[in-house]
Scaffold this motif. Structure first.
Motif, mmCIF file in Angstrom:
data_model
loop_
_atom_site.group_PDB
_atom_site.id
_atom_site.type_symbol
_atom_site.label_atom_id
_atom_site.label_comp_id
_atom_site.label_asym_id
_atom_site.label_seq_id
_atom_site.Cartn_x
_atom_site.Cartn_y
_atom_site.Cartn_z
ATOM 1 N N TYR A 130 0.835 -1.197 0.000
ATOM 2 C CA TYR A 130 0.000 0.000 0.000
ATOM 3 C C TYR A 130 0.867 1.244 0.000
ATOM 4 C CZ TYR A 130 -3.378 -3.383 1.758
ATOM 5 O OH TYR A 130 -4.182 -4.480 1.902
ATOM 6 N N TYR A 153 0.278 5.219 1.340
ATOM 7 C CA TYR A 153 -0.560 6.181 2.043
ATOM 8 C C TYR A 153 0.140 7.532 2.026
ATOM 9 C CZ TYR A 153 -3.048 2.181 4.045
ATOM 10 O OH TYR A 153 -3.784 1.027 4.214
ATOM 11 N N VAL A 203 -14.137 6.273 8.312
ATOM 12 C CA VAL A 203 -13.701 5.899 9.652
ATOM 13 C C VAL A 203 -13.608 7.201 10.439
ATOM 14 C CG1 VAL A 203 -11.919 4.792 11.031
ATOM 15 C CG2 VAL A 203 -12.398 3.953 8.724
ATOM 16 N N PHE A 226 -7.942 -2.094 13.625
ATOM 17 C CA PHE A 226 -6.598 -1.911 14.133
ATOM 18 C C PHE A 226 -6.500 -0.603 14.891
ATOM 19 C CE2 PHE A 226 -4.531 -5.163 11.469
ATOM 20 C CZ PHE A 226 -5.514 -5.364 10.528
ATOM 21 N N TYR A 231 -3.415 2.008 15.890
ATOM 22 C CA TYR A 231 -2.024 2.377 15.713
ATOM 23 C C TYR A 231 -1.711 3.573 16.596
ATOM 24 C CZ TYR A 231 -1.822 -0.391 11.406
ATOM 25 O OH TYR A 231 -1.847 -1.408 10.493
ATOM 26 N N PRO A 266 3.119 5.138 11.561
ATOM 27 C CA PRO A 266 2.197 4.465 12.484
ATOM 28 C C PRO A 266 2.786 3.139 12.972
ATOM 29 C CG PRO A 266 1.045 5.231 10.531
ATOM 30 C CD PRO A 266 2.499 5.385 10.248
ATOM 31 N N LEU A 282 1.720 -0.400 14.988
ATOM 32 C CA LEU A 282 0.571 -1.195 15.377
ATOM 33 C C LEU A 282 0.582 -1.498 16.876
ATOM 34 C CD1 LEU A 282 -1.925 -2.810 14.416
ATOM 35 C CD2 LEU A 282 -0.393 -4.773 14.144
ATOM 36 N N PHE A 320 -4.886 -5.395 17.127
ATOM 37 C CA PHE A 320 -5.922 -5.614 16.137
ATOM 38 C C PHE A 320 -7.022 -6.454 16.771
ATOM 39 C CE2 PHE A 320 -5.511 -10.089 15.279
ATOM 40 C CZ PHE A 320 -4.216 -10.375 15.678
ATOM 41 N N TYR A 322 -10.839 -8.609 15.501
ATOM 42 C CA TYR A 322 -11.763 -8.913 14.414
ATOM 43 C C TYR A 322 -13.038 -9.599 14.881
ATOM 44 C CZ TYR A 322 -9.015 -13.205 14.695
ATOM 45 O OH TYR A 322 -8.355 -14.309 15.151
ATOM 46 N N LEU A 367 -4.459 6.162 15.945
ATOM 47 C CA LEU A 367 -5.187 6.007 14.687
ATOM 48 C C LEU A 367 -5.988 4.717 14.701
ATOM 49 C CD1 LEU A 367 -2.200 6.832 12.290
ATOM 50 C CD2 LEU A 367 -3.967 8.399 13.054
ATOM 51 N N ASP A 425 -11.365 -3.711 4.683
ATOM 52 C CA ASP A 425 -12.568 -4.282 4.069
ATOM 53 C C ASP A 425 -12.261 -5.691 3.564
ATOM 54 O OD1 ASP A 425 -12.179 -2.194 1.093
ATOM 55 O OD2 ASP A 425 -11.111 -3.990 1.724
ATOM 56 N N ASN A 452 -9.060 -6.391 1.817
ATOM 57 C CA ASN A 452 -7.849 -6.176 2.606
ATOM 58 C C ASN A 452 -7.324 -4.749 2.482
ATOM 59 O OD1 ASN A 452 -6.403 -7.682 4.505
ATOM 60 N ND2 ASN A 452 -4.645 -7.846 3.149
ATOM 61 N N ASP A 453 -8.142 -3.826 2.008
ATOM 62 C CA ASP A 453 -7.733 -2.430 1.919
ATOM 63 C C ASP A 453 -8.018 -1.727 3.238
ATOM 64 O OD1 ASP A 453 -8.856 -2.333 -1.476
ATOM 65 O OD2 ASP A 453 -6.797 -2.510 -0.716
ATOM 66 N N MET A 454 -7.049 -0.995 3.706
ATOM 67 C CA MET A 454 -7.114 -0.382 5.022
ATOM 68 C C MET A 454 -7.370 1.117 4.902
ATOM 69 S SD MET A 454 -4.255 -0.489 8.058
ATOM 70 C CE MET A 454 -4.464 -2.223 8.415
ATOM 71 N N ARG A 455 -8.345 1.583 5.684
ATOM 72 C CA ARG A 455 -8.651 3.015 5.762
ATOM 73 C C ARG A 455 -8.436 3.486 7.190
ATOM 74 N NH1 ARG A 455 -9.485 1.764 0.991
ATOM 75 N NH2 ARG A 455 -10.914 2.804 -0.417
ATOM 76 N N PHE A 456 -7.939 4.709 7.324
ATOM 77 C CA PHE A 456 -7.627 5.250 8.636
ATOM 78 C C PHE A 456 -8.619 6.342 9.029
ATOM 79 C CE2 PHE A 456 -3.470 3.600 9.875
ATOM 80 C CZ PHE A 456 -3.065 3.006 8.709
ATOM 81 N N GLY A 457 -8.848 6.453 10.326
ATOM 82 C CA GLY A 457 -9.493 7.635 10.866
ATOM 83 C C GLY A 457 -8.494 8.771 10.941
#
Lengths: 111, 110
Positions: free
Chosen positions: A33, A35, B4, B34, B36, B44, B46, B49, B51, B88, B93, B96-101
Motif C-alpha cells: 500500500y 498512504y 472511519v 486496528f 495504531y 504508524p 501497530l 488488532f 476482528y 489512529l 474491508d 484487505n484495503d485499510m482506511r484510517f481515521g
C-alpha cells in the motif's frame, strides 16, 4: 523483526518535476500500500497493490500517480508533475490480515 | 465512501488514569480493526488488532469491538506520559484495503 524500507527519507523537488519514491516491502507479504499524510492531517489511502496489479485506488490517486513493482522486490510510487499540495509524508505498508508494517516514510517537499 | 471517524481531541488524562479512545466506521463489510500509535513525524506503529466482537486485552491495552453498532474502542489503563501520541483507528474491508481515521491526539499529564 521484518521491516519495510523506504527511500529517500526526504526529497525536495521543484514544482512540475517528477518524483519516484521507493519501498522494499516484506518479502512474503502479498498486499502493498501507499498512504499519504499531509502535515497535521490524517493518513490517507492512495493505492493498494496485489499480485503485481493495482487492487484499489482512492480518488486522490489520479493520472498524476502511478505504481510499479519493476523487479519483484522494489515497489515504487511515481508522482508526475508535482504540485505544492503534494508535499506530504508518503508511507509504504505491507499488510497481511493481522500483520502490518509501515516504512519510516518519505517526506516530499515541493517548492 | 468508506468512512472511519474518530474524535480529533486533544484528549488529556492524568498519569495513571484510563484513556478511552473511540472510533466508528461506515462499512458494515469491514473485516478487521486496528489501533495504531503515531508519534509526531514517525510512521504508524501497530498496537492491537481485533476482528471478533467483544474485548481483547494486551497488557495495559484493551480493544473493544461492537460490529452491530459499528464501533471500536481502545482503553489504555495506567496511562503514562510516554503514551502521549496520536492514536489512529484503521479498518480493513474484504479486499484487505485499510482506511484510517483522522486520529485522536492523547496527552498524558504527569
Amino acid at each position: 523483526e521484518p521491516e519495510v524500507t523506504q527511500t529517500p527519507s526526504h526529497q525536495v523537488t521543484q514544482m512540475g518535476q517528477e518524483v519516484i519514491l521507493r519501498c522494499v516491502p516484506i518479502s512474503n507479504h502479498l498486499y502493498f500500500y501507499w498512504y499519504r499524510q499531509i502535515l497535521g492531517q490524517k493518513v490517507e489511502f492512495l493505492v493498494s497493490f496485489y499480485n503485481n496489479e493495482i487492487s484499489e485506488k482512492s480518488e486522490i490517486f489520479d493520472d498524476q500517480f502511478s505504481v510499479e513493482r519493476p523487479d519483484g522486490s522494489n515497489f515504487t510510487l511515481k508522482i508526475r508533475s508535482t504540485k505544492l499540495e503534494d508535499s506530504a509524508m508518503y508511507f509504504c505498508a505491507s499488510i497481511r490480515v493481522t500483520e502490518s508494517f509501515f516504512g519510516q516514510g518519505s517526506r516530499l517537499s515541493v517548492v | 465512501q468508506k468512512e472511519v471517524e474518530q474524535n480529533s481531541g486533544p484528549l488529556s488524562v492524568p498519569e495513571g488514569a484510563i484513556a478511552s479512545l473511540n472510533c466508528t466506521y461506515s462499512d458494515r463489510g469491514s473485516q478487521s480493526f486496528f489501533w495504531y500509535r503515531q508519534y509526531s513525524g514517525k510512521s504508524p506503529e501497530l498496537i492491537m488488532f481485533i476482528y471478533s466482537n467483544g474485548d481483547k486485552e494486551d497488557g495495559r491495552f484493551t480493544a473493544q469491538l461492537n460490529k452491530a453498532s459499528q464501533y471500536v474502542s481502545l482503553l489504555i489503563r495506567d496511562s503514562q506520559p510516554s503514551d502521549s501520541a496520536t492514536y489512529l483507528c484503521a479498518v480493513t474491508d474484504n479486499n484487505n484495503d485499510m482506511r484510517f481515521g483522522a486520529g485522536t491526539r492523547l496527552t498524558v499529564k504527569p
